[in-house]
Design a protein around this motif. Structure first.
Motif, PDB file in Angstrom:
ATOM      1  N   GLN A  71       0.877  -1.261   0.044  1.00 61.61           N
ATOM      2  CA  GLN A  71       0.121  -0.033   0.121  1.00 61.61           C
ATOM      3  C   GLN A  71       0.874   1.135   0.010  1.00 61.61           C
ATOM      4  N   LEU A  72       0.600   2.143  -1.075  1.00 61.10           N
ATOM      5  CA  LEU A  72       1.324   3.383  -0.965  1.00 61.10           C
ATOM      6  C   LEU A  72       0.452   4.405  -0.735  1.00 61.10           C
ATOM      7  N   ARG A  73       0.876   5.449   0.464  1.00 63.83           N
ATOM      8  CA  ARG A  73      -0.081   6.504   1.000  1.00 63.83           C
ATOM      9  C   ARG A  73       0.685   7.703   1.085  1.00 63.83           C
ATOM     10  N   ALA A  74      -0.008   8.718   1.339  1.00 60.66           N
ATOM     11  CA  ALA A  74       0.596  10.028   1.892  1.00 60.66           C
ATOM     12  C   ALA A  74       1.170   9.659   3.484  1.00 60.66           C
TER      13      ALA A  74
ATOM     14  N   GLN B 289       1.691  10.163   7.108  1.00 55.11           N
ATOM     15  CA  GLN B 289       0.738  10.841   8.360  1.00 55.11           C
ATOM     16  C   GLN B 289       1.604  10.964   9.494  1.00 55.11           C
TER      17      GLN B 289
ATOM     18  N   ASP C 245       3.048   8.098  11.328  1.00 56.52           N
ATOM     19  CA  ASP C 245       4.243   7.495  10.711  1.00 56.52           C
ATOM     20  C   ASP C 245       5.482   8.071  10.980  1.00 56.52           C
TER      21      ASP C 245
ATOM     22  N   VAL D  29       5.741  10.121   0.976  1.00 62.36           N
ATOM     23  CA  VAL D  29       4.923   8.812   0.725  1.00 62.36           C
ATOM     24  C   VAL D  29       5.604   7.707   1.265  1.00 62.36           C
TER      25      VAL D  29
ATOM     26  N   ASN E 224       5.357   7.226  -7.674  1.00 63.19           N
ATOM     27  CA  ASN E 224       4.646   7.967  -6.819  1.00 63.19           C
ATOM     28  C   ASN E 224       4.834   9.486  -6.651  1.00 63.19           C
TER      29      ASN E 224
END
Length: 157
Positions: A7-10, A12, A15, A48, A93
């Protein structure tokens, strides 16, 4: 590793601790510029992350300098996850985000130029980069004898 597990995500704020721990060995051996957790919090919107089975195993940031230039920085993949394609996904990304915000060229300073060359980057002289790029580098202990390789990719033809 199968792609559906990644899973790639911004990034937070929750993190930041895992990001810092992932980056720490490379900061200690001077591969990455030293950043403290406060700096990561202040720039969390640039990052990311790659999550595999709920574990943060990769990170990268895109820092925009101007309308025509951004840097991919702080690219780190956990040693045991290298070869899974996380680095490629993180760079793609960052490139996609650069395109979304209208940046035409991305660059990186790296010790692994072959990784970037396989993705369409070309080696450029560090001196060809604008002076404002060096505002971060001035804090690096290797500043006066930088041995990183500059690579660049044009996102628009």
């Amino acid at each position: 590793m199968k792609a559906e597990h990644i899973q790639l995500r911004a990034a937070q704020v929750q993190d930041v601790e895992a990001m810092y721990q992932l980056m720490l060995p490379l900061m200690q051996d001077k591969t990455l510029i030293q950043r403290d957790k406060d700096d990561l919090y202040q720039h969390v919107q640039e990052f990311v992350v790659a999550i595999v089975d709920e574990q943060l195993l990769g990170v990268a940031a895109l820092h925009v300098y101007a309308s025509n230039l951004a840097e991919i920085r702080s690219l780190v993949v956990a040693p045991h996850a290298q070869g899974w394609g996380l680095g490629l996904l993180l760079v793609q990304n960052c490139e996609d985000f650069a395109r979304q915000v209208g940046v035409s060229t991305v660059f990186a300073l790296t010790y692994v130029d072959t990784f970037f060359i396989k993705q369409g980057y070309r080696v450029v002289s560090k001196e060809s980069l604008p002076q404002k790029v060096w505002t971060v580098c001035i804090h690096c202990p290797k500043f006066s004898f930088c041995d990183e390789i500059a690579v660049q990719k044009d996102l628009v033809s």
